[in-house]
Design an enzyme around this catalytic site. Structure first.
Site, short mmCIF file in Angstrom:
data_model
loop_
_atom_site.label_atom_id
_atom_site.label_comp_id
_atom_site.label_asym_id
_atom_site.label_seq_id
_atom_site.Cartn_x
_atom_site.Cartn_y
_atom_site.Cartn_z
N ILE A 50 -7.01 0.53 3.44
CA ILE A 50 -8.10 1.46 3.11
C ILE A 50 -9.45 0.78 3.33
CG2 ILE A 50 -9.02 3.02 1.35
CD1 ILE A 50 -6.24 2.79 -0.06
N SER A 73 -4.02 -12.17 2.29
CA SER A 73 -2.69 -12.24 1.67
C SER A 73 -1.85 -11.03 2.08
CB SER A 73 -2.80 -12.32 0.15
OG SER A 73 -3.57 -11.24 -0.35
N SER A 105 -6.31 4.86 -9.11
CA SER A 105 -5.14 5.56 -8.56
C SER A 105 -4.77 6.74 -9.44
CB SER A 105 -3.98 4.56 -8.50
OG SER A 105 -2.78 5.24 -8.30
N TYR A 134 1.46 -2.84 -12.38
CA TYR A 134 0.46 -2.43 -11.38
C TYR A 134 -0.37 -1.26 -11.90
CZ TYR A 134 -1.66 0.00 -7.48
OH TYR A 134 -2.56 0.66 -6.68
N LYS A 140 -4.70 -0.70 -13.14
CA LYS A 140 -5.71 0.31 -12.79
C LYS A 140 -6.33 0.91 -14.06
CE LYS A 140 -5.31 -0.33 -8.44
NZ LYS A 140 -6.36 -1.13 -7.80
N PHE A 147 -5.23 9.70 -4.45
CA PHE A 147 -3.89 10.27 -4.46
C PHE A 147 -3.07 9.47 -3.42
CE2 PHE A 147 -3.53 13.46 -7.77
CZ PHE A 147 -4.76 13.25 -8.36
N ASN A 148 -2.51 10.02 -2.40
CA ASN A 148 -1.62 9.21 -1.54
C ASN A 148 -2.22 9.02 -0.14
OD1 ASN A 148 0.05 10.61 -3.72
ND2 ASN A 148 1.39 8.98 -2.99
N ASN A 186 5.77 2.70 0.75
CA ASN A 186 5.33 4.10 0.77
C ASN A 186 6.08 4.91 1.81
OD1 ASN A 186 3.43 3.63 -1.27
ND2 ASN A 186 1.90 2.96 0.22
N LEU A 187 6.10 6.21 1.59
CA LEU A 187 6.92 7.10 2.40
C LEU A 187 6.55 7.09 3.89
CD1 LEU A 187 9.02 9.41 2.61
CD2 LEU A 187 7.17 11.01 2.02
N ARG A 226 3.62 15.24 -3.56
CA ARG A 226 2.45 14.38 -3.66
C ARG A 226 1.31 14.98 -2.84
NH1 ARG A 226 5.39 12.88 -6.81
NH2 ARG A 226 6.32 10.84 -7.22
N1 LIG Z 1 -2.48 2.39 -0.52
C1 LIG Z 1 -2.27 3.17 -1.56
O1 LIG Z 1 -1.34 3.99 -1.57
C2 LIG Z 1 -3.16 3.09 -2.78
C3 LIG Z 1 -3.15 4.12 -3.72
C4 LIG Z 1 -3.98 4.02 -4.84
C5 LIG Z 1 -4.80 2.91 -5.01
N2 LIG Z 1 -4.78 1.92 -4.08
C6 LIG Z 1 -5.63 0.75 -4.29
O2 LIG Z 1 -6.53 0.66 -3.19
C7 LIG Z 1 -6.84 -0.71 -2.92
C8 LIG Z 1 -6.61 -1.00 -1.45
O3 LIG Z 1 -5.26 -0.67 -1.12
P1 LIG Z 1 -4.70 -0.90 0.34
O4 LIG Z 1 -3.57 0.06 0.51
O5 LIG Z 1 -5.79 -0.91 1.32
O6 LIG Z 1 -4.07 -2.35 0.16
P2 LIG Z 1 -4.00 -3.57 1.19
O7 LIG Z 1 -3.01 -4.54 0.63
O8 LIG Z 1 -3.80 -3.08 2.57
O9 LIG Z 1 -5.47 -4.19 1.08
C9 LIG Z 1 -5.84 -5.08 0.06
C10 LIG Z 1 -6.55 -6.25 0.70
O10 LIG Z 1 -7.00 -7.14 -0.32
C11 LIG Z 1 -6.73 -8.48 0.07
N3 LIG Z 1 -6.59 -9.26 -1.17
C12 LIG Z 1 -5.64 -9.12 -2.14
N4 LIG Z 1 -5.83 -10.03 -3.11
C13 LIG Z 1 -6.94 -10.74 -2.77
C14 LIG Z 1 -7.65 -11.81 -3.38
N5 LIG Z 1 -7.24 -12.36 -4.53
N6 LIG Z 1 -8.74 -12.32 -2.76
C15 LIG Z 1 -9.16 -11.79 -1.58
N7 LIG Z 1 -8.53 -10.78 -0.96
C16 LIG Z 1 -7.43 -10.26 -1.55
C17 LIG Z 1 -5.46 -8.40 0.91
O11 LIG Z 1 -5.32 -9.48 1.81
C18 LIG Z 1 -5.66 -7.07 1.65
O12 LIG Z 1 -6.33 -7.25 2.88
C19 LIG Z 1 -5.98 -1.53 -3.88
O13 LIG Z 1 -6.77 -1.85 -5.00
C20 LIG Z 1 -4.88 -0.58 -4.27
O14 LIG Z 1 -4.33 -0.89 -5.51
C21 LIG Z 1 -4.00 1.99 -2.96
#
Ligand SMILES: NC(=O)c1ccc[n+]([C@@H]2O[C@H](COP(=O)([O-])OP(=O)(O)OC[C@H]3O[C@@H](n4cnc5c(N)ncnc54)[C@H](O)[C@@H]3O)[C@@H](O)[C@H]2O)c1
Length: 338
Positions: free
Chosen positions: A12, A34, A125, A150, A154, A179-180, A200-201, A232
């Site tokens: 995202i 990571s 979320s 997790y 949030k 949402f998703n 995820n799906l 969803r």
């Molecule tokens: N993808 C989903 O379905 C979803 C839904 C609801 C909420 N979220 C939230 O949205 C945010 C982004 O999600 P995403 O799907 O893009 O995840 P993602 O894992 O693709 O992106 C997270 C990024 O953060 C970096 N990261 C993690 N820990 C770190 C740290 N300690 N220091 C520096 N960098 C770090 C990772 O390398 C990664 O590039 C997250 O907070 C997630 O919980 C995601």
């Protein structure tokens, strides 16, 4: 003034960096890779023609966070995506999740609190609602006890921000309850790249179709929904990314109502697992290998957003359909594996 995007190389985050740059913002990404790779920077550059500043470090290192804000004194806002997000892993390693998702949030807020003014957007979320009593889900729906560490990060994260904003009136914050999120940038330069087995799906579907996974398991077909599978609200990641820009600009221009606000970010449309599969089969012209298995513990029956607050107050509305989003995910998967 710079906008810091933590986790800006992730799924995202990278799409949001593109939308920020397209809207003229100067972006600094912090990521420890990571769950992402540095190649994402090239994808962002290919789309926007601009390479964002990138700082590779771990936000769990408090001194690195402090040092960053000393070096970048001209930060106007932070969009905080960086977090660990695998629900199952969080059950097995709760402390890892509390450290990565909560400690990092605290370190950033501590630095923002020192500034005379700062804007902050948090990735929350719809999991905070659990199985909501009423659908569609409004922001006033009660937050239900979290099903996993997790999900709890949030809820706790939102509480930390709310409490901090109460005593720091110069700090303005918005939690966006996603949402998703699905799909990929239409250019197929960036997209979702799960490390290991997708949680995820949609990435599971596209990886099955491309031959990386043997079969998709559909968890339960006896839910009280029209086709028995769970429902969803799937939102195209580009629409979600645009919501961040709108939310950030609301804060930067002082158009917020109160210094802490919460918005649902979804489409308002619920789709079942079988509808997602049908959409994929239409987009790809392929028949997907899937089987129905038992329900998964902790899965809610149905969740989709009431988006009126985001539509009316933020002036934002999702514009892509499920079919658009699924087609973009498939184009991306084919490009990545080619
Ligand atoms: N993808 C989903 O379905 C979803 C839904 C609801 C909420 N979220 C939230 O949205 C945010 C982004 O999600 P995403 O799907 O893009 O995840 P993602 O894992 O693709 O992106 C997270 C990024 O953060 C970096 N990261 C993690 N820990 C770190 C740290 N300690 N220091 C520096 N960098 C770090 C990772 O390398 C990664 O590039 C997250 O907070 C997630 O919980 C995601």
């Amino acid at each position: 003034m710079k906008i810091v995007v933590t986790g800006g190389l992730g799924f995202i985050g990278s799409h949001t960096v593109v939308e920020l740059q397209n809207n003229g913002h100067e972006v600094v990404i912090i990521d420890n890779c990571s769950n992402s790779s540095k190649e994402v920077l090239q994808g962002i550059t290919n789309i926007t023609g601009v390479t964002p500043i990138f700082e590779e470090f771990d936000l769990r290192e408090k001194s690195s966070v402090q040092d960053f804000f000393i070096r970048h004194h001209d930060v106007a806002g932070v969009i905080h995506f960086a977090a660990s997000k695998a629900v199952g892993e969080s059950v097995k390693e709760p402390l890892l999740y509390y450290e990565n998702n909560i400690a990092t949030l605290i370190y950033i807020l501590q630095e923002l609190q020192k500034k005379s003014e700062a804007s902050f957007i948090f990735s929350s979320s719809c999991t905070v609602y659990g199985q909501a009593d009423e659908l569609p889900i409004t922001e006033n729906a009660p937050v239900k006890p979290a099903e996993s560490p997790y999900g709890n990060t949030k809820q706790i994260g939102e509480e930390i921000i709310r409490d901090t904003c109460k005593i720091a009136s110069h700090l303005k914050a918005i939690s966006l309850r996603y949402f998703n999120p699905i799909g990929a940038h239409p250019s197929a330069e960036i997209g979702e790249l799960p490390i290991g087995v997708p949680q995820n799906l949609v990435p599971f579907i596209t990886q099955t179709a491309i031959g990386l996974r043997e079969q998709l398991s559909v968890f339960g077909d006896t839910y009280p929904t029209p086709d028995g599978t769970a429902i969803r609200d799937y939102i195209h990641v580009v629409d979600l990314a645009k919501a961040h820009v709108v939310a950030l600009e609301r804060l930067l221009t002082d158009n917020n109502k109160g210094n802490y606000e919460v918005f649902n970010v979804g489409t308002g449309v619920g789709s079942s697992v079988l509808e997602v599969i049908t959409s994929f089969e239409k987009a790809s012209n392929k028949s997907l290998n899937y089987k129905i298995v038992d329900k998964r513990e902790g899965d809610v029956i149905a969740a989709y957003a009431d988006t009126s607050k985001a539509n009316d107050d933020l002036g934002w509305k999702a514009s892509s359909s499920l079919d658009d989003a699924i087609a973009s995910a498939w184009t991306w998967e084919q490009k990545v594996r080619s």
